[in-house]
Design a protein around this motif. Structure first.
Motif, PDB file in Angstrom:
ATOM      1  N   LYS A  35       5.605 -11.313  -2.918  1.00 35.99           N
ATOM      2  CA  LYS A  35       5.086 -10.102  -2.280  1.00 35.99           C
ATOM      3  C   LYS A  35       3.584  -9.923  -2.456  1.00 35.99           C
ATOM      4  O   LYS A  35       2.954  -9.191  -1.692  1.00 35.99           O
ATOM      5  CB  LYS A  35       5.817  -8.870  -2.808  1.00 35.99           C
ATOM      6  N   ASN A  56       9.211  -7.208  -0.554  1.00 32.37           N
ATOM      7  CA  ASN A  56       9.640  -5.822  -0.694  1.00 32.37           C
ATOM      8  C   ASN A  56       9.156  -4.902   0.416  1.00 32.37           C
ATOM      9  O   ASN A  56       9.404  -3.701   0.362  1.00 32.37           O
ATOM     10  CB  ASN A  56       9.203  -5.262  -2.050  1.00 32.37           C
ATOM     11  N   GLY A  77      13.053  -4.869  -1.871  1.00 30.05           N
ATOM     12  CA  GLY A  77      12.383  -3.578  -2.003  1.00 30.05           C
ATOM     13  C   GLY A  77      13.258  -2.398  -1.640  1.00 30.05           C
ATOM     14  O   GLY A  77      14.444  -2.538  -1.314  1.00 30.05           O
ATOM     15  N   SER A  96      18.907  -4.725  -2.433  1.00 29.59           N
ATOM     16  CA  SER A  96      18.643  -3.382  -2.930  1.00 29.59           C
ATOM     17  C   SER A  96      19.314  -2.279  -2.117  1.00 29.59           C
ATOM     18  O   SER A  96      18.719  -1.236  -1.861  1.00 29.59           O
ATOM     19  CB  SER A  96      17.124  -3.151  -2.955  1.00 29.59           C
TER      20      SER A  96
END
Length: 233
Positions: A35, A56, A77, A96
């Motif tokens: 990232k 993310n 993310g 996530s």
């Protein structure tokens, strides 16, 4: 130190850690969290043997996938509802997912693309208010609900441990592994077979995660930063 050397040293240490806890290092996927770096740096990482990358931000993920589409891209993310179609279009794995209301949106976006989206349920094992995720108790109902959507596949669980205390991190990771096993035992055999992933451990604490059963570790600074010094257990 170039990425190639960091990466090779990490793989060698992974082999040692696995040997110490009776695991096969081939059971653990190292996800290079890219990232903070640009596409040329990722290309250098690919040349060094890395092929799984974590991002993310959906817009940055999309840009990098457009340049390097042959790699495996993981979204790690915070999931924003309006960005779900963009995430599904680019990510092989979404680590996530922590809101039940997002399941239908992932399912719809995946159906439009003719795919089944692999996801992980993020669980807040530590109970820290600053961290997102289902509680362990909520994860049971969340998994049952997710399994009703045909275009998403829950492949396991993800967590982030508190920083600064490796013993506490280890307890957190062991808690996630125990939860995964408990949930898995309640699933039909076909679903249980695919519900096997544990995404846990980052640059500071991946060793503890591996010994607790991690199948994916998310490593960024320890691979891409020249100044990072690893924290030994």
């Amino acid at each position: 130190m170039p990425f190639a050397q960091h990466y090779q040293e990490t793989l060698e240490e992974l082999a040692r850690v696995c040997a110490s806890c009776g695991r096969d290092p081939r059971e653990v996927k190292v996800i290079a969290v890219s990232k903070t770096v640009d596409a040329p740096a990722i290309s250098a990482a690919i040349a060094a043997g890395a092929h799984d990358f974590g991002e993310n931000r959906p817009d940055v993920l999309a840009a990098k996938v457009a340049q390097l589409p042959e790699q495996t891209w993981h979204f790690i993310g915070n999931v924003q509802s309006r960005k779900i179609p963009e995430i599904v279009a680019c990510a092989s794995f979404v680590h996530s997912v922590c809101k039940e209301e997002h399941f239908a949106k992932f399912d719809q976006a995946a159906e439009r693309l003719g795919k089944v989206q692999d996801i992980l349920l993020e669980v807040n094992v530590s109970g820290e208010e600053s961290k997102s995720g289902f509680t362990p108790d909520e994860a049971i109902a969340a998994l049952q609900l997710a399994e009703t959507f045909p275009h998403i596949a829950v492949r396991g669980l993800m967590t982030m441990a508190p920083q600064g205390n490796l013993d506490v991190a280890r307890e957190c990771f062991e808690g996630l592994a125990a939860l995964r096993d408990a949930l898995r035992s309640q699933l039909p055999s076909e679903q249980a077979a695919r519900f096997n992933e544990l995404s846990m451990g980052m640059s500071e604490d991946w060793r503890e995660a591996v010994c607790a059963g991690a199948t994916m570790v998310r490593i960024g600074r320890a691979l891409f930063s020249d100044s990072f010094e690893s924290v030994q257990a």
